[in-house]
Design an enzyme around this catalytic site. Structure first.
Site, short mmCIF file in Angstrom:
data_model
loop_
_atom_site.label_atom_id
_atom_site.label_comp_id
_atom_site.label_asym_id
_atom_site.label_seq_id
_atom_site.Cartn_x
_atom_site.Cartn_y
_atom_site.Cartn_z
N ASP A 1 -8.38 -5.70 6.34
CA ASP A 1 -8.94 -6.50 5.25
C ASP A 1 -9.94 -7.52 5.76
O ASP A 1 -10.91 -7.86 5.07
CB ASP A 1 -7.81 -7.20 4.49
CG ASP A 1 -7.08 -6.26 3.55
OD1 ASP A 1 -7.57 -5.13 3.34
OD2 ASP A 1 -6.03 -6.64 3.02
N GLU B 1 -6.25 -12.56 6.66
CA GLU B 1 -6.99 -11.31 6.56
C GLU B 1 -8.27 -11.43 5.72
O GLU B 1 -8.68 -10.48 5.06
CB GLU B 1 -6.09 -10.21 6.00
CG GLU B 1 -5.32 -10.57 4.74
CD GLU B 1 -4.39 -9.46 4.28
OE1 GLU B 1 -4.49 -8.33 4.78
OE2 GLU B 1 -3.58 -9.72 3.39
N HIS C 1 0.81 -1.22 0.00
CA HIS C 1 0.00 0.00 0.00
C HIS C 1 0.85 1.27 0.00
O HIS C 1 0.34 2.35 -0.30
CB HIS C 1 -0.92 0.02 1.23
CG HIS C 1 -1.90 -1.10 1.27
ND1 HIS C 1 -2.96 -1.21 0.41
CD2 HIS C 1 -1.96 -2.20 2.08
CE1 HIS C 1 -3.65 -2.31 0.68
NE2 HIS C 1 -3.05 -2.93 1.70
#
Length: 243
Positions: A153, A127, A46
């Site tokens: 997530d 996740e 990210h």
């Protein structure tokens, strides 16, 4: 090697603090490890760091007396290999939904580090609800050091927003599933980790988390808020004039 020290801390039952600088900054990476972070966390999934910047931050963290864990962009073999070749001490691989995903992570890292595989800290991320459903099979995969529960997530896979406002809590079903998953990991005799904030760190450690992932930005925000309070105080302004 330094990553072996992280493994030893976990084996001794100690917590390991992994801090995300949230900025591509070698100097901040060094400052965080000098200040007491066991490891910095470079998020290439990210975040904005490229391979060269990852290499520089890993060197800086080591200079500060700490370690570097990277989250690669994907499970792609060449991507993970390049991250490891940047000098990091371990990888935290995202989106491990099945035991076969976990086995492929192990195969990839053994291929990338044929001579020093045992010195790397291997973390897979649990996740999604699919990963939770397959958790027993994932936990049975040999060669993984830490099973990390990713609440953001996981929230999204349950139909909730992955974001949480400062001071707020995630929806109760997510909180309960994170706690239950950490407990399952620990009862299987494995090491667990998750994202923490200062308000819930004690609870999550009690639930079974040893690898504690923290963002650096709350430190900055706390400092700014303190300065705002001081600057708004009439007493402080009078003291400043007197000085």
């Amino acid at each position: 090697m330094m990553s072996a020290t992280l493994k030893q801390r976990l084996a001794n039952g100690q917590s390991v603090l992994m801090v995300n600088p949230n900025h591509v900054s070698s100097s901040l990476a060094e400052k965080l490890t000098r200040a007491g972070a066991d490891s910095i966390f470079v998020d290439c999934e990210h975040g904005a760091a490229g391979f060269e910047q990852l290499q520089q931050m890993a060197k800086a963290a080591r200079f500060g007396g700490g370690y570097t864990i990277v989250r690669p962009q994907s499970q792609d073999r060449s991507t993970i290999t390049r991250c490891l070749n940047c000098g990091v001490d371990g990888v935290m691989v995202p989106l491990v939904h099945t035991a076969e995903n976990a086995r492929e992570v192990v195969r990839t890292i053994r291929y990338a580090c044929p001579d020093d595989y045992d010195e790397k800290l291997i973390i897979v991320m649990i996740e999604s609800t699919q990963a939770v459903e397959n958790l027993d099979e994932i936990l049975a995969v040999e060669g993984i050091d830490v099973f990390f529960v990713g609440p953001g997530d996981l929230s999204q896979s349950m139909g909730y927003s992955p974001r949480v406002a400062p001071g707020a809590r995630r929806p109760q079903p997510v909180v309960e599933l994170v706690d239950q998953t950490l407990g399952r990991i620990r009862r299987a005799g494995k090491f667990a980790g998750t994202l923490v904030v200062k308000e819930d760190v004690a609870h999550l450690v009690e639930a079974g988390a040893q690898l504690l992932y923290y963002h650096a930005d709350p430190f900055v925000n706390d400092g700014v808020n303190v300065m705002r309070c001081l600057s708004a105080s009439p007493v402080t302004r009078q003291s400043s004039v007197a000085v």
